[in-house]
Write a protein that holds these residues in place. Structure first.
Motif, mmCIF file in Angstrom:
data_model
loop_
_atom_site.group_PDB
_atom_site.id
_atom_site.type_symbol
_atom_site.label_atom_id
_atom_site.label_comp_id
_atom_site.label_asym_id
_atom_site.label_seq_id
_atom_site.Cartn_x
_atom_site.Cartn_y
_atom_site.Cartn_z
ATOM 1 N N HIS A 413 47.277 -83.172 22.013
ATOM 2 C CA HIS A 413 48.341 -82.580 23.479
ATOM 3 C C HIS A 413 46.953 -80.666 23.373
ATOM 4 C CE1 HIS A 413 51.119 -84.559 23.364
ATOM 5 N NE2 HIS A 413 52.399 -84.127 22.139
ATOM 6 N N THR A 414 46.448 -80.110 22.074
ATOM 7 C CA THR A 414 46.051 -79.103 22.557
ATOM 8 C C THR A 414 44.648 -79.242 22.479
ATOM 9 O OG1 THR A 414 46.840 -78.279 20.200
ATOM 10 C CG2 THR A 414 44.599 -77.246 21.220
ATOM 11 N N LEU A 415 43.820 -80.628 22.658
ATOM 12 C CA LEU A 415 42.775 -81.091 23.251
ATOM 13 C C LEU A 415 42.839 -81.380 24.424
ATOM 14 C CD1 LEU A 415 40.489 -83.470 21.472
ATOM 15 C CD2 LEU A 415 40.745 -83.676 23.502
ATOM 16 N N VAL A 416 44.262 -81.872 25.143
ATOM 17 C CA VAL A 416 43.937 -82.440 26.304
ATOM 18 C C VAL A 416 44.314 -80.808 26.945
ATOM 19 C CG1 VAL A 416 45.884 -83.474 28.192
ATOM 20 C CG2 VAL A 416 45.161 -84.769 25.974
ATOM 21 N N GLY A 417 44.710 -80.254 26.822
ATOM 22 C CA GLY A 417 45.356 -79.006 27.635
ATOM 23 C C GLY A 417 44.238 -78.144 27.480
ATOM 24 N N ALA A 419 41.136 -79.206 27.339
ATOM 25 C CA ALA A 419 39.278 -80.203 28.354
ATOM 26 C C ALA A 419 40.436 -79.606 30.125
ATOM 27 C CB ALA A 419 40.348 -81.539 28.342
ATOM 28 N N ARG A 420 41.398 -78.824 30.008
ATOM 29 C CA ARG A 420 41.798 -79.364 31.522
ATOM 30 C C ARG A 420 41.567 -78.061 32.135
ATOM 31 N NH1 ARG A 420 44.297 -82.529 35.427
ATOM 32 N NH2 ARG A 420 44.759 -83.822 33.920
ATOM 33 N N THR A 421 41.289 -77.210 31.365
ATOM 34 C CA THR A 421 40.959 -75.944 31.296
ATOM 35 C C THR A 421 39.233 -76.015 31.677
ATOM 36 O OG1 THR A 421 40.675 -75.047 29.190
ATOM 37 C CG2 THR A 421 42.397 -74.837 30.547
ATOM 38 N N ARG A 422 38.401 -76.891 31.435
ATOM 39 C CA ARG A 422 37.452 -76.327 31.235
ATOM 40 C C ARG A 422 37.511 -77.319 32.977
ATOM 41 N NH1 ARG A 422 34.395 -77.099 25.217
ATOM 42 N NH2 ARG A 422 36.001 -75.241 24.292
ATOM 43 N N GLY A 423 37.909 -78.155 33.415
ATOM 44 C CA GLY A 423 37.832 -78.810 34.442
ATOM 45 C C GLY A 423 37.041 -80.638 34.281
ATOM 46 N N VAL A 424 38.312 -80.869 32.958
ATOM 47 C CA VAL A 424 37.610 -82.322 32.966
ATOM 48 C C VAL A 424 39.433 -82.882 32.465
ATOM 49 C CG1 VAL A 424 36.695 -83.915 31.069
ATOM 50 C CG2 VAL A 424 35.239 -82.522 31.913
ATOM 51 N N GLY A 425 40.256 -84.171 33.045
ATOM 52 C CA GLY A 425 40.934 -84.707 32.775
ATOM 53 C C GLY A 425 40.642 -85.732 31.796
ATOM 54 N N LEU A 426 41.911 -85.539 30.507
ATOM 55 C CA LEU A 426 41.755 -86.574 29.381
ATOM 56 C C LEU A 426 43.441 -86.527 28.849
ATOM 57 C CD1 LEU A 426 39.531 -84.594 26.942
ATOM 58 C CD2 LEU A 426 38.447 -86.187 28.661
ATOM 59 N N TYR A 427 43.595 -87.900 28.953
ATOM 60 C CA TYR A 427 45.043 -88.390 28.536
ATOM 61 C C TYR A 427 44.702 -89.229 27.023
ATOM 62 C CZ TYR A 427 44.496 -87.446 33.824
ATOM 63 O OH TYR A 427 44.469 -87.010 34.716
ATOM 64 N N GLY A 428 45.886 -88.197 26.494
ATOM 65 C CA GLY A 428 46.333 -89.188 24.790
ATOM 66 C C GLY A 428 47.189 -90.374 25.436
ATOM 67 N N MET A 429 46.987 -90.682 23.801
ATOM 68 C CA MET A 429 47.497 -92.139 23.759
ATOM 69 C C MET A 429 48.963 -91.918 23.485
ATOM 70 S SD MET A 429 46.984 -95.615 22.676
ATOM 71 C CE MET A 429 45.559 -96.353 22.134
ATOM 72 N N ALA A 431 50.984 -90.458 24.935
ATOM 73 C CA ALA A 431 51.808 -91.676 26.028
ATOM 74 C C ALA A 431 52.063 -92.967 26.234
ATOM 75 C CB ALA A 431 51.645 -91.134 27.169
ATOM 76 N N CYS A 432 51.897 -93.698 25.830
ATOM 77 C CA CYS A 432 51.416 -95.318 25.633
ATOM 78 C C CYS A 432 52.495 -95.736 24.685
ATOM 79 C CB CYS A 432 49.998 -95.706 24.984
ATOM 80 S SG CYS A 432 49.317 -95.443 27.053
ATOM 81 N N ARG A 433 52.946 -94.746 22.930
ATOM 82 C CA ARG A 433 53.534 -94.831 21.784
ATOM 83 C C ARG A 433 54.698 -95.126 22.202
ATOM 84 N NH1 ARG A 433 49.092 -91.670 19.270
ATOM 85 N NH2 ARG A 433 47.498 -93.305 18.486
ATOM 86 N N THR A 434 55.833 -95.607 21.756
ATOM 87 C CA THR A 434 57.387 -95.732 22.109
ATOM 88 C C THR A 434 57.781 -94.057 21.373
ATOM 89 O OG1 THR A 434 57.998 -97.980 22.221
ATOM 90 C CG2 THR A 434 59.354 -96.629 21.794
ATOM 91 N N SER A 435 57.282 -93.895 20.435
ATOM 92 C CA SER A 435 57.803 -92.404 19.378
ATOM 93 C C SER A 435 56.879 -91.646 20.459
ATOM 94 C CB SER A 435 56.813 -93.228 18.029
ATOM 95 O OG SER A 435 55.612 -93.084 18.415
ATOM 96 N N GLU A 436 56.106 -91.795 21.093
ATOM 97 C CA GLU A 436 55.466 -90.836 21.476
ATOM 98 C C GLU A 436 54.830 -89.977 20.509
ATOM 99 O OE1 GLU A 436 57.364 -88.125 23.835
ATOM 100 O OE2 GLU A 436 57.914 -89.053 26.055
ATOM 101 N N ASP A 437 54.331 -90.704 19.148
ATOM 102 C CA ASP A 437 53.841 -89.722 18.189
ATOM 103 C C ASP A 437 51.926 -89.241 18.308
ATOM 104 O OD1 ASP A 437 53.224 -88.774 14.905
ATOM 105 O OD2 ASP A 437 53.667 -90.962 14.559
ATOM 106 N N VAL A 438 51.509 -88.397 18.376
ATOM 107 C CA VAL A 438 50.337 -87.844 18.286
ATOM 108 C C VAL A 438 48.841 -88.439 17.650
ATOM 109 C CG1 VAL A 438 50.594 -86.015 19.836
ATOM 110 C CG2 VAL A 438 50.272 -85.937 16.913
ATOM 111 N N GLU A 439 49.970 -89.172 16.543
ATOM 112 C CA GLU A 439 48.842 -89.286 15.435
ATOM 113 C C GLU A 439 49.032 -91.277 15.183
ATOM 114 O OE1 GLU A 439 49.926 -88.262 11.509
ATOM 115 O OE2 GLU A 439 49.695 -85.717 12.739
#
Length: 469
Positions: A413-417, A419-429, A431-439
């Motif tokens: 989440h920190t990385l995605v946010g 990157a957005r401030t630098r003008g790059v759209g990144l999207y984390g995995m 959102a694709c997990r039922t648990s929404e786990d970031v690991e």
């Protein structure tokens, strides 16, 4: 923007009450004044001619002309010789404009949004040609509602194409045209619900939000089943008690793995034993690079697999055209649901797609796009290797997205946010997990709608965030 009318006088809803104590001219003036003040008539918008409005209201033309003159004197209308009467630019209500959205709008250097093809490469000239050809040869009868399954011409062309390219057991009579994947999934689950199915499984990671929303709308319960390096875990599926499952066997979303041959057969065996069904999302099969093509799962068991395909990735999402290959036991149920849902998809678009495919222009477009996506894939691999060697990529054998495996210490989440401030759209995995786990921390990098230059600049801009040494 005001409506621009060519030739004919525009329609305008006004009424007069001849039983009212208010004068007819005052009624007309008041309604026009209110319509302008409230924005129902926009600045610059043309009014009906005095002759036409008088005819519509059953009034004298002189009375209407007097009303127009009064409103012109008040500044609501403008009239020029030889031109129509229009709403004055300064006549709108001076209500405050809505507040802009919070925060500055940052233009992105690169947006790695997944699931979007190269929109600039849509074959517009070919599509216009196909549309003209379809309209020129379309029988008048095709302007009626027609078969809810869709145009017989498109169903025949699609069935032949899928037999040839995907190894599907496709028959026009069991093909139903739909408005993209979302409607196709809705029709499939609705038909299964009518057959008594109560639980449907879906891949995890996958598209949990889409699967659960569609299941809920059909009155079903959705349960996740894990995916590993060989695809859906069929043993885990059997333990869920589900009677249907949604899978992406040719190119699993989002991991990119291919359902292994033994898993394909195990999945069909499960469906036969369970008297259940497999819903195959046959997406991204057109774009492959480092492996031989994998046939549609539906070709192994046409009586147990509902295969859904679309042109959202091969052409453009805006076309909203897709199809279902239905098992014999479900085709009537799917057709009935399609009938009550929208009575059928737009016929002219279907005929245009049929002409595009049968002319060979569709295949030509796909060959061109395979080359383009392969070039972008190479750019992504090379740029990451140069700027962020700690990041490993997978899922690159087909399609136009990749999974980026980040260092274990990365915070998605920190990385995605950042990157957005630098003008790059990144999207984390996550959102694709039922648990929404970031690991484990991973990104899903779409490169379909990003140029090679943007890929290189975008990766360079966030290289330190991705874990560059």
């Amino acid at each position: 923007m005001p409506v621009q009318w060519a030739g004919l006088s525009p329609e305008l809803l006004l009424t007069v009450d001849r039983g009212s104590a208010q004068r007819l001219s005052a009624q007309v003036e008041g309604q026009l004044r209110d319509a302008i003040r409230t924005g129902r008539l926009q600045a610059g918008e043309r009014l009906p001619s005095s002759r036409e409005l008088a005819r519509k209201l059953g009034l004298s033309r002189g009375l209407v002309q007097d009303c127009y003159a009064q409103l012109q004197a008040e500044g609501y209308l403008v009239t020029r010789v030889g031109s129509a009467t229009r709403v004055a630019a300064c006549a709108q209500s001076s209500e405050p404009a809505p507040a802009p959205p919070p925060g500055p709008h940052l233009r992105l250097i690169a947006d790695f949004r997944h699931g979007v093809p190269d929109l600039t490469s849509f074959p517009l000239a070919d599509w216009l040609w196909a549309t003209r050809e379809a309209a020129r040869h379309m029988p008048t009868a095709d302007l009626d509602y027609g078969d809810p399954r869709g145009s017989s011409a498109l169903r025949e062309v699609v069935a032949g194409y899928l037999r040839r390219v995907r190894g599907a057991a496709a028959e026009p009579a069991r093909t139903v045209v739909c408005s993209g994947y979302a409607q196709g999934l809705s029709l499939a689950l609705g038909a299964l619900a009518r057959r008594g199915v109560r639980v449907v499984a879906y891949e995890d990671p996958g598209g949990p939000a889409t699967a659960r929303a569609a299941a809920e709308a059909a009155g079903l319960t959705a349960v996740p089943v894990p995916v590993d390096e060989e695809g859906l875990d069929v043993g885990e599926l059997a333990a869920t008690g589900a009677w249907a499952v949604i899978v992406t066997p040719a190119h699993q979303w989002p991991t990119g793995v291919v359902l292994a041959p033994d898993r394909r057969h195990a999945l069909i065996d499960w469906a036969v034993r369970q008297d259940g069904y497999v819903i195959e999302d046959d997406y991204d099969a057109e774009f492959r690079y480092d492996r031989e093509p994998v046939g549609a799962l539906q070709g192994l068991a046409a009586d147990r697999v509902i295969s859904i395909g679309t042109v959202s990735k091969s052409l453009a999402p805006a076309l909203r055209l897709g199809w279902l290959l239905c098992p014999p036991a479900l085709v009537d149920l799917v057709t009935d649901l399609k009938r009550v849902t929208d009575r059928g998809s737009p016929t002219l678009d279907q005929l245009a797609l049929a002409r595009l495919i049968e002319s060979g222009r569709y295949d030509r477009h796909l060959r061109r796009m395979r080359t383009r996506y392969a070039t972008r894939r190479t750019t992504l691999v090379d740029t990451l290797a140069a700027h962020a060697p700690a990041v490993r990529l997978s899922g690159l054998a087909a399609g136009f997205h990749a999974v980026a495996h980040l260092p274990a210490t990365a915070d998605e989440h920190t990385l995605v946010g950042a990157a957005r401030t630098r003008g790059v759209g990144l999207y984390g995995m996550s959102a694709c997990r039922t648990s929404e786990d970031v690991e484990p921390p991973q990104l899903v990098l779409g490169f379909g709608n990003v140029t090679e230059r943007a890929i290189a600049e975008g990766v360079a801009a966030v290289a330190d965030l991705l874990g560059a040494g």
